[in-house]
Design an enzyme around this catalytic site. Structure first.
Site, short mmCIF file in Angstrom:
data_model
loop_
_atom_site.label_atom_id
_atom_site.label_comp_id
_atom_site.label_asym_id
_atom_site.label_seq_id
_atom_site.Cartn_x
_atom_site.Cartn_y
_atom_site.Cartn_z
N HIS A 330 0.81 -1.23 0.00
CA HIS A 330 0.00 0.00 0.00
C HIS A 330 0.84 1.27 0.00
O HIS A 330 0.30 2.38 0.00
CB HIS A 330 -0.96 0.00 1.19
CG HIS A 330 -2.06 -1.00 1.07
ND1 HIS A 330 -1.87 -2.34 1.24
CD2 HIS A 330 -3.37 -0.86 0.76
CE1 HIS A 330 -3.01 -2.98 1.08
NE2 HIS A 330 -3.94 -2.10 0.78
N TYR A 331 2.12 1.11 0.06
CA TYR A 331 3.08 2.22 -0.10
C TYR A 331 2.70 3.45 0.73
O TYR A 331 2.64 3.37 1.93
CB TYR A 331 3.23 2.54 -1.59
CG TYR A 331 4.35 3.50 -1.92
CD1 TYR A 331 5.57 3.44 -1.25
CD2 TYR A 331 4.20 4.48 -2.90
CE1 TYR A 331 6.59 4.33 -1.55
CE2 TYR A 331 5.23 5.37 -3.20
CZ TYR A 331 6.42 5.29 -2.51
OH TYR A 331 7.43 6.16 -2.80
N ARG A 332 2.43 4.60 0.11
CA ARG A 332 2.22 5.86 0.85
C ARG A 332 0.79 6.03 1.36
O ARG A 332 0.47 7.03 1.99
CB ARG A 332 2.54 7.06 -0.06
CG ARG A 332 3.98 7.19 -0.48
CD ARG A 332 4.15 8.39 -1.40
NE ARG A 332 3.87 9.63 -0.73
CZ ARG A 332 4.79 10.39 -0.12
NH1 ARG A 332 6.05 10.00 -0.12
NH2 ARG A 332 4.45 11.52 0.45
N ASN A 333 -0.08 5.07 1.02
CA ASN A 333 -1.50 5.32 1.28
C ASN A 333 -2.22 4.20 2.02
O ASN A 333 -3.43 4.04 1.86
CB ASN A 333 -2.21 5.61 -0.06
CG ASN A 333 -1.72 6.93 -0.64
OD1 ASN A 333 -1.96 7.99 -0.08
ND2 ASN A 333 -0.99 6.86 -1.74
N GLY A 334 -1.49 3.45 2.81
CA GLY A 334 -2.11 2.31 3.50
C GLY A 334 -3.13 2.72 4.55
O GLY A 334 -4.12 2.03 4.76
N ILE A 335 -2.88 3.84 5.21
CA ILE A 335 -3.85 4.29 6.22
C ILE A 335 -5.15 4.67 5.50
O ILE A 335 -6.23 4.23 5.87
CB ILE A 335 -3.30 5.50 7.02
CG1 ILE A 335 -1.91 5.18 7.63
CG2 ILE A 335 -4.31 5.96 8.06
CD1 ILE A 335 -1.89 4.13 8.68
N LEU A 336 -4.99 5.44 4.45
CA LEU A 336 -6.14 5.85 3.65
C LEU A 336 -6.90 4.63 3.11
O LEU A 336 -8.12 4.59 3.13
CB LEU A 336 -5.64 6.73 2.49
CG LEU A 336 -6.61 6.99 1.33
CD1 LEU A 336 -7.83 7.77 1.81
CD2 LEU A 336 -5.92 7.73 0.20
N LYS A 513 19.60 -25.24 -4.39
CA LYS A 513 21.06 -25.34 -4.27
C LYS A 513 21.40 -24.58 -3.00
O LYS A 513 21.24 -23.36 -2.91
CB LYS A 513 21.74 -24.72 -5.48
CG LYS A 513 23.24 -24.78 -5.35
CD LYS A 513 23.95 -24.29 -6.59
CE LYS A 513 25.44 -24.34 -6.33
NZ LYS A 513 26.08 -23.05 -6.52
N ALA A 600 31.88 -24.78 -9.19
CA ALA A 600 32.77 -23.67 -8.83
C ALA A 600 34.23 -23.91 -9.17
O ALA A 600 34.82 -24.93 -8.83
CB ALA A 600 32.69 -23.35 -7.33
#
Ligand code: FAD
Ligand code: GLY
Length: 672
Positions: A330-336, A513, A600
């Site tokens: 939700h990045y910058r707007n999770g509260i909203l 692996k 390797a």
């Protein structure tokens, strides 16, 4: 009583969904590693789809819808708990310092031309109007936008209210529980492994914010934000700021007794703490915007991790498992976005009702689409100058045909019950371009390609388009735990690798692996950590291919705990020093009951052939191909060398003699 739904993550999103599901009659458990660490507490609490100027149309609609739900949603929570959420439909003022900043995309009359709707208007205030409307703004402010519909909530209060409400309606809340892995069978999650044991439910919701890709290979990354608050002093006029100020890279959110100032936006992973640079920037910008706060006492500093996705949109909806729903990013707007997320996710889980809006937020937008052209199998390298030439599609390897036509029997390579024609495995690291990698893998005719899970996860250079770059319907992915320094880390990354393979359509791929490498200078594996991790992963049903020093005792122990192969190193990773551990590899080969894959250090085709002549079952070669000036040609050469070495091993070498022995027999020569 077991829960019908388990939610992973107890931030605003997890709790909002839990309450919604519970109120609709479902038994819900929330598992949360650390409630206090949630970004939910760190946020500013702005409900600001207009001020945030969201360019994506679907996202704007989602945000507007959520903002419209906020008054009722918070009222319901307040009724349930008797607590206050601090919801305030106060509007947001966005002052600007320069003409260009304000007028961009606006109508002559000041109306907003883009990103507005009749129910979400924006008004331009000129210099005089804005200073009159909001006294105390910096003298450089030349005007600004007024967004009357934007609002705020006290997110710390909201977090407390949500937790209390969840408790009061009967959600089972478990803080301090870390989900370590999803356990899946045939497209269904059958349980989650936690630090307190297995927990099962009929349905699962991933809502673990910035940490989501510890559990699933979703492109969610932390974006750190630093914040601070100043106390509104006694001498200040009563509530000096009546609305949120939203400037360029700065905002000031007035609360009852303080001003919240935010926020930085830093791509620094999970590095904690506030920094002088971060706080200085915030204070400087805040004082320019609202000068009088320079006299206010500093109250608190904090930081948090926004869950960011590449397109800055959340990931909502179904997943590749029928009983796992995603609600993250939700990045910058999770509260909203909490109320709308809760409603849409509950509709989806309980009524299988998928709101059309959800389509834009489905995780599959990041997923690889199997490429229609399959460069890997339809092209091989033209060794002359890097040009590619088409060769017969789906060709069976020339070398396989060659062996088949000889009077010699070879059995295929079988690892954990899966059969492979090619005995050469390659990797994806160190190539100069994706195209070079594609050409080389095609030219090598290999069927197993190892992929560093952590590099894919972090989108390290060269690993961004990996999912799309290879045709995973034809190549078997061997996820590796490169970059893991401890057994615990390797176990976690192995689980993630399994999910990654599933996302690419390899449902039954349980290969890993195993690399546990604490030593960063020589990149030598830790034998004890490797054994511990191998034991655990075998118990979890993995086919474990451990990368080890050429230690015969360790190889035996790993075989005994159930590893599918052993992968001794020829010399240090990426060194190209060739076979330095021949004697030990020989002993490992003599005693192994599982395939021995020499891994390797092989630098040239002659060394590859030599390892196969020793009786190795397969080779894993990456650097020697990727770092060659002509990787495609070298890939082909390594393939031929692997086949040649195998053939030589099967044919058997002539005995070594002390003295010369003439090539032409002497019998029958005419002597005088
Ligand atoms: P979080 O709130 O981070 O909660 C995730 C929870 O999951 C955590 O408690 C964590 O411990 C738990 N968890 C993680 N992994 C596991 C696991 N394996 N097992 C169990 N539990 C686990 N949004 C707005 O709308 N308005 C704003 O003004 C705003 N300002 C912000 C300012 C800053 C500085 C920051 C950092 C964010 C801001 N946000 C704002 C964004 C908002 O805070 C987030 O989008 C939101 O909190 C995301 O909620 P979440 O529940 O998904 O994640
Ligand atoms: N939405 C404000 C922030 O994320 O900083």
């Amino acid at each position: 009583m077991t829960s019908e739904t388990v939610i992973i993550g107890g931030g605003v999103i997890g709790l909002a969904i839990a309450i919604e599901l519970k109120l609709r009659g479902t038994r819900v458990t929330v598992l949360c590693r650390d409630f206090q660490a949630a970004a939910t507490h760190a946020a500013a609490g702005m409900l600001a789809p207009d001020a945030e100027n969201i360019p994506n149309e679907a996202m704007r609609s989602l945000c507007w819808r959520s903002r419209a739900l906020y008054a009722d949603w918070t009222r319901k929570l307040e009724e349930l708990t008797g607590l206050n959420t601090g919801y305030r439909p106060c509007g947001i003022l966005a002052p600007v310092f320069e003409e260009a900043e304000g007028q961009e995309g606006r109508g002559a009359g000041g109306e907003k031309l883009i990103f507005s709707s009749p129910s979400s208007p924006a008004y331009w205030l000129n210099r005089e109007a804005i200073h009159q409307y909001q006294p105390g703004l910096g003298a450089e402010v030349i005007g600004g936008w007024w967004y009357p519909e934007d609002a705020q909530v006290d997110n710390k209060a909201l977090a407390h209210v949500l937790w209390t409400a969840a408790e009061s309606v009967g959600v089972e809340l478990k803080d301090g529980i870390t989900v370590e892995a999803f356990l899946q069978q045939q497209g269904k999650v059958v349980g989650v492994q936690t630090n307190a044991g297995m927990i099962s439910a009929a349905h699962y919701v991933l809502a673990s914010g910035a940490w989501s890709n510890e559990l699933l290979p979703l492109p969610v990354r932390p974006r750190k934000g630093q914040m601070l608050s100043v106390r509104i002093p006694e001498f200040a006029p009563e509530l000096p700021l009546k609305r949120v100020l939203f400037g360029q890279d700065i905002y000031i959110v007035p609360r009852r007794d303080r001003l919240v100032i935010g926020a930085t936006s830093e791509d620094v992973g999970f590095i904690p703490d506030n920094t002088p640079e971060g706080i200085q920037k915030l204070l400087q910008a805040a004082i320019r915007l609202y000068p009088q706060l320079k006299h206010y006492p500093i109250q608190e500093f904090w930081w948090g991790f926004r869950p960011a996705t590449p397109d800055e949109l959340p990931i909502l909806g179904t997943s590749y498992c029928q009983n796992l729903t995603l609600a993250t990013g939700h990045y910058r707007n999770g509260i909203l976005l909490a109320p709308v997320t809760a409603a849409l996710i509950a509709d989806l889980i309980l009524e299988q009702k998928s709101d059309p809006l959800l389509a834009d937020f489905h995780y599959s937008r990041f997923q690889s689409k199997p490429s229609t052209s399959t460069p890997m199998l339809t092209h091989s390298a033209n060794f002359s100058n890097g040009h590619r030439s088409a060769i017969s599609p789906q060709h069976s390897p020339v070398e396989t045909r060659l062996i088949a036509s000889l009077p010699i029997e070879d059995s295929p390579l079988i690892i954990a019950g899966k059969t492979f024609k090619s005995r050469l495995m390659t990797g994806t690291g160190k190539y100069r371009s994706i195209e070079e990698m594609q050409q080389s893998i095609a030219a090598s005719d290999c069927q197993i390609v190892t992929v560093a899970v952590r590099r894919v996860q972090t989108k390290a250079p060269g690993h961004e388009g990996l999912a799309e770059a290879l045709d995973w319907t034809k190549i078997w992915m061997l996820p590796n735990t490169a970059g893991c320094q401890t057994a615990e880390e390797a176990i976690r990354v192995a689980r993630l690798g399994r999910e990654m393979a599933k996302l690419l359509g390899q449902e039954d791929n349980n290969f890993v692996k195993l690399e546990v490498i604490p030593d960063l200078k020589y990149l030598l594996p830790d034998p004890i950590g490797t054994l511990q991790a191998a034991e655990q992963l075998v118990k979890e049903g993995f086919a474990v291919l451990p990368y080890i020093n050429a230690d015969p005792m360790l190889a035996k122990r790993l075989e005994e705990v159930g590893c599918a192969t052993v992968m001794p190193l020829a010399s240090p990773i990426g060194s190209g020093q060739g076979l330095k551990t021949t004697a030990n590899i020989q002993i490992i080969i003599e005693n192994a009951g599982v395939p021995v894959v020499v891994d390797a250090g092989i630098g040239s085709p002659s060394e590859a052939a030599q390892a196969m002549e020793l009786g190795a079952d397969a080779l894993l070669i990456n650097s020697a191909i990727a770092l060659s000036p002509n990787p495609g040609a070298m890939a082909r050469a390594m393939n031929l060398a692997t086949v040649a070495g195998r053939l030589a091993y099967l044919a058997g070498r002539m005995p070594i003699k002390d003295y010369a022995s003439p090539s032409s027999p002497l019998t029958g020569t005419i002597t005088s």
